[in-house]
Design a protein around this motif. Structure first.
Motif, short mmCIF file in Angstrom:
data_model
loop_
_atom_site.label_atom_id
_atom_site.label_comp_id
_atom_site.label_asym_id
_atom_site.label_seq_id
_atom_site.Cartn_x
_atom_site.Cartn_y
_atom_site.Cartn_z
N GLN A 1 0.83 -1.21 0.00
CA GLN A 1 0.00 0.00 0.00
C GLN A 1 0.86 1.26 0.00
O GLN A 1 0.54 2.24 -0.67
N LEU A 2 1.95 1.22 0.75
CA LEU A 2 2.83 2.38 0.80
C LEU A 2 3.47 2.64 -0.55
O LEU A 2 3.53 3.79 -1.02
N VAL A 3 3.92 1.59 -1.22
CA VAL A 3 4.54 1.75 -2.54
C VAL A 3 3.53 2.26 -3.55
O VAL A 3 3.81 3.19 -4.32
N GLU A 4 2.31 1.71 -3.55
CA GLU A 4 1.28 2.17 -4.48
C GLU A 4 0.93 3.63 -4.22
O GLU A 4 0.75 4.43 -5.15
N GLY A 5 0.84 4.01 -2.93
CA GLY A 5 0.53 5.40 -2.61
C GLY A 5 1.62 6.35 -3.05
O GLY A 5 1.34 7.42 -3.59
N LEU A 6 2.88 5.97 -2.86
CA LEU A 6 3.99 6.84 -3.28
C LEU A 6 4.03 6.99 -4.79
O LEU A 6 4.25 8.09 -5.31
N ASP B 1 -3.66 21.81 8.50
CA ASP B 1 -2.68 21.79 7.42
C ASP B 1 -1.78 20.56 7.49
O ASP B 1 -1.31 20.07 6.45
N ASN B 2 -1.52 20.04 8.69
CA ASN B 2 -0.65 18.87 8.82
C ASN B 2 -1.27 17.62 8.21
O ASN B 2 -0.55 16.68 7.84
N LEU B 3 -2.61 17.58 8.12
CA LEU B 3 -3.26 16.39 7.59
C LEU B 3 -2.91 16.12 6.14
O LEU B 3 -2.96 14.98 5.68
N PHE B 4 -2.58 17.17 5.39
CA PHE B 4 -2.31 17.01 3.96
C PHE B 4 -0.84 16.73 3.66
O PHE B 4 -0.48 16.57 2.49
N GLU B 5 0.00 16.69 4.68
CA GLU B 5 1.41 16.38 4.47
C GLU B 5 1.61 14.86 4.46
O GLU B 5 0.97 14.14 5.22
N PRO B 6 2.49 14.35 3.60
CA PRO B 6 2.73 12.90 3.57
C PRO B 6 3.22 12.39 4.92
O PRO B 6 4.07 13.01 5.57
N GLY C 1 -0.84 7.03 5.69
CA GLY C 1 -0.63 8.46 5.85
C GLY C 1 -0.45 9.22 4.56
O GLY C 1 0.12 10.31 4.57
N LEU C 2 -0.94 8.65 3.43
CA LEU C 2 -0.79 9.32 2.14
C LEU C 2 -2.12 9.68 1.50
O LEU C 2 -2.15 10.27 0.42
N GLY C 3 -3.24 9.31 2.13
CA GLY C 3 -4.54 9.48 1.49
C GLY C 3 -4.86 10.93 1.17
O GLY C 3 -5.19 11.27 0.02
N LEU C 4 -4.76 11.81 2.15
CA LEU C 4 -5.09 13.22 1.92
C LEU C 4 -4.04 13.90 1.05
O LEU C 4 -4.36 14.83 0.31
N SER C 5 -2.77 13.47 1.16
CA SER C 5 -1.74 14.03 0.28
C SER C 5 -2.04 13.72 -1.18
O SER C 5 -1.91 14.58 -2.06
#
Length: 409
Positions: A242-247, A353-358, A374-378
């Protein structure tokens, strides 16, 4: 008997309004308009000064108000212009002649002034038109640079200005811009190549690990300790996937969308809700809301990712009992809106604002490992920007968040 503590109150809700439309071209204080007003205004001031000088010189030459250089002593004078007395003393007759001549001189000056003003108005119109044309000719290289920059903003990095003409400041600016575009094109090409290579190099070993773990877990003779270890490793491997797909998705969505098709946000939101409904039922979260048609031009897969990430976050970060998620779509102010609101813990305004940071989460239960990487909102913000829109979060009264996505129609 101790009293129950009062429920926490949400911080002040920030204001939000749809993006304002840009003013019309003729209302913008462009450089061309300012140069036109400057050149035309200077000509107008110079014309007024010149007209005043000519008027004063003409008045001085005609000696307005001076006496006649001759006198009538005896005889008879007739005039069709002046109203002269037929029988009067020489003094009265000379005074009438002087008044008549002064009147004729004043009429001549008034005629000169009126015709000069008409000529000045005509020349001013010609001067403003000529100044506008000359300003457009002088600023045409800047217009060419602007058009190229707009095409580049649409990820067409192959465009170049290639400005011809004298080696002046504008040509130097255009050449510097072309050099910058060359470096940007090389950088973006290298990034795309890296993303393509990373997609293969990172997915392959993770897929192999998942296959090996599933094979060992399917062995009925494996001891319970080994099966438990295999399940833990399989969950860790799935989280890495999931982390790789999100990145990779985050890297791809940072660019503008070149190929756009009509996409209905209502349909996109419904598909996201269908994919999240099972998880919502397990957590006891109700999904509701009316979704009106809101068609935009964009990439359907990426827009569905926005809705899916927002709905998943709203379901996962909710209250344990009687929680709900409301998903609505509508058209407002020339923009398509996707609004996802939910119940949940109180979110401080300074944490929004912190919610949108990776990889950034709130310091409350958002740190749980079972709620994403932790990448959804980014990713949602990156995709919205790639479509020319934006996403805004605001705390909801009583706890939870209201996520608003605005996209141009």
């Amino acid at each position: 008997m101790p009293t129950a503590p009062a429920p926490p109150t949400a911080p002040p809700k920030p204001t939000w309004e749809p993006k304002q439309q840009e003013p019309a071209y003729w209302l913008r204080p462009t450089i061309r308009i300012r140069l036109t007003l400057l050149y035309g205004g200077m000509f107008l001031i110079a014309g007024i000064l010149l007209l005043s000088i000519i008027y004063m010189l003409a008045a001085q030459a005609l000696h307005v108000g001076s006496e006649l250089p001759f006198q009538i002593v005896n005889g008879q004078v007739r005039s069709d212009v002046c109203n002269l007395p037929e029988k009067a003393s020489p003094e009265a007759f000379n005074a009438a002649m002087n008044s008549c001549v002064n009147h004729q001189r004043q009429q001549a000056l008034d005629t000169l002034l009126n015709r000069s003003l008409l000529a000045l108005v005509g020349l001013s119109v010609i001067a403003f038109a000529f100044g506008y044309a000359m300003a457009g000719r002088v600023l045409s290289p800047l217009g060419r640079i602007t058009r190229t920059a707009r095409r580049v903003a649409g990820t067409d990095l192959s465009r170049r200005i290639e400005l011809d003409g004298p080696d002046d400041e504008l040509k130097e600016l255009a050449d510097t811009f072309d050099e910058m575009l060359d470096r940007l094109e090389r950088a973006f090409t290298a990034q795309q190549r890296f993303v393509g290579n990373a997609s293969h190099e990172l997915r392959t070993p993770l897929a192999i690990n998942r296959t090996l773990l599933e094979v060992h877990l399917s062995d009925p003779q494996a001891p319970p300790e080994l099966k438990q270890l295999g399940k833990t490793l399989l969950a860790t491997n799935e989280r890495s996937e999931q982390l790789v797909e999100g990145l990779l998705l985050l890297a791809r969505s940072d660019n503008q969308i070149v190929e756009r098709k009509p996409v209905d946000l209502a349909e996109v939101a419904s598909r996201a809700i269908d994919q999240t409904r099972g998880e919502a039922e397990e957590r006891g979260v109700e999904i509701r809301g009316e979704r009106a048609p809101a068609v935009v031009q964009g990439n359907g897969v990426l827009l569905e990712r926005i809705a899916l990430n927002l709905v998943q976050n709203a379901v996962r970060y909710n209250v344990p009992e009687e929680g709900w998620v409301e998903v609505t779509t509508e058209l407002q102010g020339g923009q398509a809106l996707l609004v996802v609101s939910n119940t949940g813990p109180v979110v401080p305004a300074y944490e929004i604002d912190n919610l949108f940071e990776p990889f950034r989460r709130l310091r409350t239960e958002r740190t749980g490992s079972d709620k994403g990487v932790g990448l959804g909102l980014s990713i949602a913000r990156s995709v919205a920007r790639a479509h020319g829109g934006r996403i805004i979060a605001e705390p909801r009264e009583g706890g939870g968040l209201v996520m608003r996505v605005s996209l141009p129609v």
